[in-house]
Design a protein around this motif. Structure first.
Motif: not given
Length: 199
Positions: A120-121, A124, A126, A117-118, A52, A110, A113, A158
Motif C-alpha cells: 500500500g505504501a 498510494s 497519499q 501495508s508495505r 509507532n 517498515y 509491517r 515513505w
C-alpha cells in the motif's frame, strides 16, 4: 495520583506508564494521536495518526513525504500531538520540533509491517485526488504483482518523523471539571521544569 505526574521530574516515565495502562484499557489503537501541523497559508491542519515508537528523543510516526502532513512538515518542521484515552479519562499533549528519522530506523519499522501495508505504501499517492476505489485497488494489484516473490523495499518517499518535545502536558479528569494538569517544559540545560496548571 496516576503516574505521580506532580512528583515526577521527567515526563517520559509518566508517559510510558500512562501508555501501558491505555494499552490495557483502550479497545482500539491506544497509540492513536491527533497530529497538528500548519499548511502553506498558515492554517492549522489536524488528523489522526499512529505513534509507532518513542524513546527519550521523542515520538515517531510514519507517512508518505508527499502527503499533506509530509509536505507541511518539510516546510515547517513543528507539530503538536494529542493522546486522548477516554476509558481512562486522561490526555497527553505534546508540542515540539520535528525531525526525519534516519534510513535505518525507517527500514527497520517498515520491515515489521504486514505485506499488504508495505504494498500500500507503494500504491498510494497519499493526499492526491483519487478517481475511484477501483483505481486504488488496481494500483495495489499492480504493485503486488511487481513484488511477487520478493520483499517490497521501503519506498524512498515513505519515512518516519519524530516530534522532539519542548513541552508535554498531562491532563486527568476530575469531578466537577476541576481537572488535574501538569505541564513539563524543556529548560536550557536539556532537563525539564514542571508546573501545575489551573483546569
Amino acid at each position: 495520583m496516576p503516574g505521580d505526574f506532580h512528583e515526577a521530574h521527567d515526563p517520559f516515565p509518566v508517559f510510558e506508564q500512562w501508555l501501558e495502562e491505555a494499552r490495557a484499557s483502550e479497545l482500539n489503537d491506544p497509540n492513536a494521536m491527533a497530529l497538528a501541523t500548519v499548511d502553506s497559508e498558515g492554517l492549522p491542519d489536524v488528523r489522526m495518526v499512529l505513534m509507532n515508537g518513542y524513546d527519550r528523543r521523542g515520538l515517531v510516526f510514519y507517512t508518505n513525504r508527499g502527503s499533506a502532513k509530509g509536505v507541511e512538515l518539510a516546510a515547517q518542521p513543528k507539530a503538536a500531538g494529542l493522546f486522548h484515552w477516554k476509558s481512562l479519562r486522561r490526555q497527553v499533549r505534546v508540542r515540539g520540533t520535528v525531525e526525519t528519522v534516519d534510513d535505518a530506523e525507517a527500514d527497520a519499522y517498515y520491515a515489521t509491517r504486514p505485506r499488504l501495508s508495505r504494498i500500500g505504501a507503494w500504491a498510494s499517492r497519499q493526499s492526491t485526488p483519487l478517481a475511484n476505489r477501483a483505481a486504488l485497488e488496481q494500483a495495489v494489484a499492480e504493485r503486488d504483482k511487481q513484488f511477487e516473490g520478493v520483499e517490497p523495499p521501503r519506498p524512498a518517499w515513505w519515512t518516519g518523523f519524530r516530534i522532539v518535545p519542548i513541552s508535554i502536558e498531562f491532563w486527568l479528569d476530575m469531578p466537577y471539571r476541576l481537572h488535574d494538569r501538569a505541564l513539563f517544559s524543556r529548560d536550557g540545560d536539556g532537563g525539564w521544569s514542571r508546573v501545575r496548571l489551573y483546569p
